[in-house]
Design an enzyme around this catalytic site. Structure first.
Site, PDB file in Angstrom:
ATOM      1  N   ASN A   7      42.005  79.850 162.441  1.00 14.04           N
ATOM      2  CA  ASN A   7      42.869  80.362 161.377  1.00 14.04           C
ATOM      3  C   ASN A   7      42.911  81.885 161.321  1.00 14.04           C
ATOM      4  OD1 ASN A   7      43.568  77.788 160.739  1.00 14.04           O
ATOM      5  ND2 ASN A   7      42.438  77.700 158.798  1.00 14.04           N
TER       6      ASN A   7
ATOM      7  N   ARG B 291      43.336  69.980 167.688  1.00 11.51           N
ATOM      8  CA  ARG B 291      44.001  71.160 167.120  1.00 11.51           C
ATOM      9  C   ARG B 291      42.981  72.164 166.601  1.00 11.51           C
ATOM     10  NH1 ARG B 291      48.125  70.029 162.671  1.00 11.51           N
ATOM     11  NH2 ARG B 291      48.160  72.277 162.908  1.00 11.51           N
TER      12      ARG B 291
HETATM   13  C1  UD1 Z   1      45.751  78.150 155.259  1.00 10.28           C
HETATM   14  C2  UD1 Z   1      44.929  77.516 156.355  1.00 10.28           C
HETATM   15  C3  UD1 Z   1      44.569  76.079 155.986  1.00 10.28           C
HETATM   16  C4  UD1 Z   1      43.871  76.050 154.623  1.00 10.28           C
HETATM   17  C5  UD1 Z   1      44.702  76.783 153.576  1.00 10.28           C
HETATM   18  C6  UD1 Z   1      44.003  76.912 152.239  1.00 10.28           C
HETATM   19  C7  UD1 Z   1      45.739  78.638 158.339  1.00 10.28           C
HETATM   20  C8  UD1 Z   1      46.511  78.567 159.607  1.00 10.28           C
HETATM   21  N1  UD1 Z   1      45.717  77.543 157.592  1.00 10.28           N
HETATM   22  O1  UD1 Z   1      46.955  77.414 155.148  1.00 10.28           O
HETATM   23  O2  UD1 Z   1      43.699  75.562 156.998  1.00 10.28           O
HETATM   24  O3  UD1 Z   1      43.707  74.711 154.220  1.00 10.28           O
HETATM   25  O4  UD1 Z   1      45.010  78.122 154.032  1.00 10.28           O
HETATM   26  O5  UD1 Z   1      42.778  77.552 152.397  1.00 10.28           O
HETATM   27  O6  UD1 Z   1      45.125  79.643 158.034  1.00 10.28           O
HETATM   28  N2  UD1 Z   1      51.877  77.551 148.571  1.00 10.28           N
HETATM   29  C9  UD1 Z   1      53.058  77.627 147.854  1.00 10.28           C
HETATM   30  N3  UD1 Z   1      54.037  78.479 148.315  1.00 10.28           N
HETATM   31  C10 UD1 Z   1      53.863  79.243 149.423  1.00 10.28           C
HETATM   32  C11 UD1 Z   1      52.646  79.177 150.133  1.00 10.28           C
HETATM   33  C12 UD1 Z   1      51.667  78.322 149.676  1.00 10.28           C
HETATM   34  O7  UD1 Z   1      53.240  76.937 146.859  1.00 10.28           O
HETATM   35  O8  UD1 Z   1      54.792  80.000 149.777  1.00 10.28           O
HETATM   36  C13 UD1 Z   1      50.824  76.634 148.107  1.00 10.28           C
HETATM   37  C14 UD1 Z   1      50.487  75.563 149.153  1.00 10.28           C
HETATM   38  O9  UD1 Z   1      51.363  74.462 149.074  1.00 10.28           O
HETATM   39  C15 UD1 Z   1      49.079  75.210 148.772  1.00 10.28           C
HETATM   40  C16 UD1 Z   1      48.496  76.552 148.298  1.00 10.28           C
HETATM   41  O10 UD1 Z   1      49.624  77.367 147.972  1.00 10.28           O
HETATM   42  O11 UD1 Z   1      49.063  74.285 147.718  1.00 10.28           O
HETATM   43  C17 UD1 Z   1      47.629  77.279 149.296  1.00 10.28           C
HETATM   44  O12 UD1 Z   1      48.324  77.351 150.509  1.00 10.28           O
HETATM   45  P1  UD1 Z   1      48.084  78.530 151.572  1.00 10.28           P
HETATM   46  O13 UD1 Z   1      46.885  79.315 151.153  1.00 10.28           O
HETATM   47  O14 UD1 Z   1      49.370  79.269 151.756  1.00 10.28           O
HETATM   48  O15 UD1 Z   1      47.742  77.723 152.866  1.00 10.28           O
HETATM   49  P2  UD1 Z   1      48.202  78.021 154.346  1.00 10.28           P
HETATM   50  O16 UD1 Z   1      48.273  79.476 154.593  1.00 10.28           O
HETATM   51  O17 UD1 Z   1      49.372  77.169 154.693  1.00 10.28           O
END
Ligand code: UD1
Length: 426
Positions: free
Chosen positions: A23, A405
């Site tokens: 990540n 993965r």
């Molecule tokens: C990253 C990690 C993943 C981890 C997650 C939370 C990577 C490649 N993946 O995923 O393994 O489980 O952080 O620690 O680093 N959200 C919104 N809108 C947005 C973006 C996010 O509502 O635009 C929500 C998501 O649906 C989720 C929460 O915010 O409920 C956290 O998501 P996020 O921290 O963005 O996760 P990722 O970056 O996708």
């Protein structure tokens, strides 16, 4: 499709080498798009998601070369040169394979004034929107339309610094906006930014590329944009989820293992819970040592939260431990709305788990029994491996491409410590 067969009941003894963080590697690879000079990343894990990101970058025109052997303790080194970009389109076929593909949006838009990136869509653990990424880029002056399943973004005059307050902590949105802000005109402030170690790793690399960023490790990041960034060399931080997963493996199997290259400060919230459950954990000169001898694990409650809280990416593994612990455990998932898919599979192995909304009540049972089970996502899959290591009899895990993965040579690392685990090739 490959499967994994395990026979449970063996304690683990020995040492396991920890690789670089997937990540952290994914956004760092996307950061190569910010410069026309070469970005060299070392300690890159050998994983399917890394190959997907390399493929996506190549498709944009990035020259990608790798050296270093597969499985060497230091991982591989990857050189990325985005001197000649031929396309700013990230197609559906690649983005749907891996949500982190959306991390090319910020860098492409910042450097080329345009980007078209497929919307990632939902995934097994929830809807996972990208509205925060889009909100932040719009605040920096981008025109963004979502049409035909694509995010179409333009900023022909370049991006402008802005003050962006995230209503919710997002790792991906923080990374995308950090990268975009590094090439924006003026100063950008990110408030309520994610503080995960992978974010700090990205900040350090961007600084090595010439960016000016204050507030590293805090929820308040200030980025002073530069007209261009230079090439750099950066070593990727150890994978805290790989560390946590092997700590959990020893916790569930018993025994004593040293995780070389691991750092306790990256995984404190998990280590604290494992100690509370009855493990001994300490930092050594080479990494982290963990032991559990004799007594049964104790049930502990926990709640997932953004870093430095308990990571959602360790929730499933910890649930497997709690399934065989003495007493009950209340596990609450606050990050993703549908991250309990491992529950029915653990139940097939004899676990007693009741889910109420975002909480799972796990009543520990004396033993699990082996069963054929199905992997549904990366961390759910590895929780089934842990359950299988503790179960009586044979467990066969189907759809192990999920494991590939995020875990490099998982079966080799565990079998070297005495686990009875093998991959069945189809
Ligand atoms: C990253 C990690 C993943 C981890 C997650 C939370 C990577 C490649 N993946 O995923 O393994 O489980 O952080 O620690 O680093 N959200 C919104 N809108 C947005 C973006 C996010 O509502 O635009 C929500 C998501 O649906 C989720 C929460 O915010 O409920 C956290 O998501 P996020 O921290 O963005 O996760 P990722 O970056 O996708």
């Amino acid at each position: 499709m490959d499967r994994i067969r395990l026979r449970g009941g063996k304690p683990l003894e020995g040492s396991i080498g920890i690789g670089g963080a997937k990540n952290a590697a994914l956004p760092l690879m996307a950061a190569s798009l910010l410069s026309e000079e070469t970005l060299t990343l070392s300690n890159v894990p050998h994983l399917a998601d890394i190959a997907t990101m390399a493929h996506l970058l190549q498709q944009h025109g990035v020259d990608v070369s790798m050296d270093g052997g597969n499985g060497t303790p230091e991982g591989r080194t990857i050189h990325l040169n985005a001197g000649k970009i031929t396309s700013t389109l990230a197609p559906y076929d690649l983005v749907r394979k891996m949500r982190a593909s959306v991390l090319v949006l910020g860098p492409l838009l910042a450097r080329f004034g345009e980007a078209e990136v497929s919307l990632p869509g939902g995934c097994a653990i929830g809807t996972r929107p990208v509205d925060l990424h889009i909100m932040g880029l719009k605040a920096m002056g981008a025109e963004i339309n979502v049409e035909n399943g694509y995010i179409k973004a333009r900023a022909k005059q370049g991006l402008k610094g802005a003050v962006i307050r995230f209503p919710q902590v997002s790792v991906g949105a923080t990374e995308n906006l950090l990268m975009a802000a590094a090439l924006a005109d003026g100063t950008t402030v990110l408030e309520n930014a994610a503080r995960e170690p992978e974010i700090s790793d990205l900040v350090q690399c961007l600084v090595a590329m010439g960016a000016m960023i204050d507030g590293i490790g805090s929820e308040h990041l200030t980025i002073h944009g530069k007209p261009s960034l230079r090439g750099a060399t950066h070593k990727i931080v150890p994978d805290r989820i790989e560390i946590g997963t092997y700590l959990a493996a020893v916790a569930i199997c018993g025994g004593k293992v040293e995780l070389t290259g691991a750092r306790l400060d990256l995984i404190e919230a998990v280590a604290e819970k494992l100690v509370e459950a009855g493990c001994e954990i300490g930092q050594t000169t080479r990494g982290i040592s963990i032991a559990r001898n004799g007594s049964r694990l104790k049930g502990v409650d926990f709640l997932t939260a953004p870093y430095p809280g308990f990571p959602t990416d360790m929730q499933a593994q910890m649930m497997s431990l709690m399934a065989v612990a003495d007493g009950a455990s209340m596990i609450t998932e606050t990050i993703f709305e549908n991250r309990f898919m491992h529950v029915p599979e653990l139940a097939r192995m004899g676990a007693n788990i009741v889910v109420h909304g975002s909480s799972a009540l796990v009543r520990g049972v004396p033993k699990l029994t082996g069963a054929p089970v199905m992997a549904t996502d990366l961390r759910a899959s590895v929780s089934l491996v842990l359950a299988g290591l503790a179960a009586e009899g044979e467990t066969v895990i189907n759809r192990v491409y999920h494991l590939d993965r995020g875990y490099e040579r998982l079966e080799d690392k565990l079998s070297a410590c005495g686990a009875d685990i093998e991959r069945l090739k189809d």
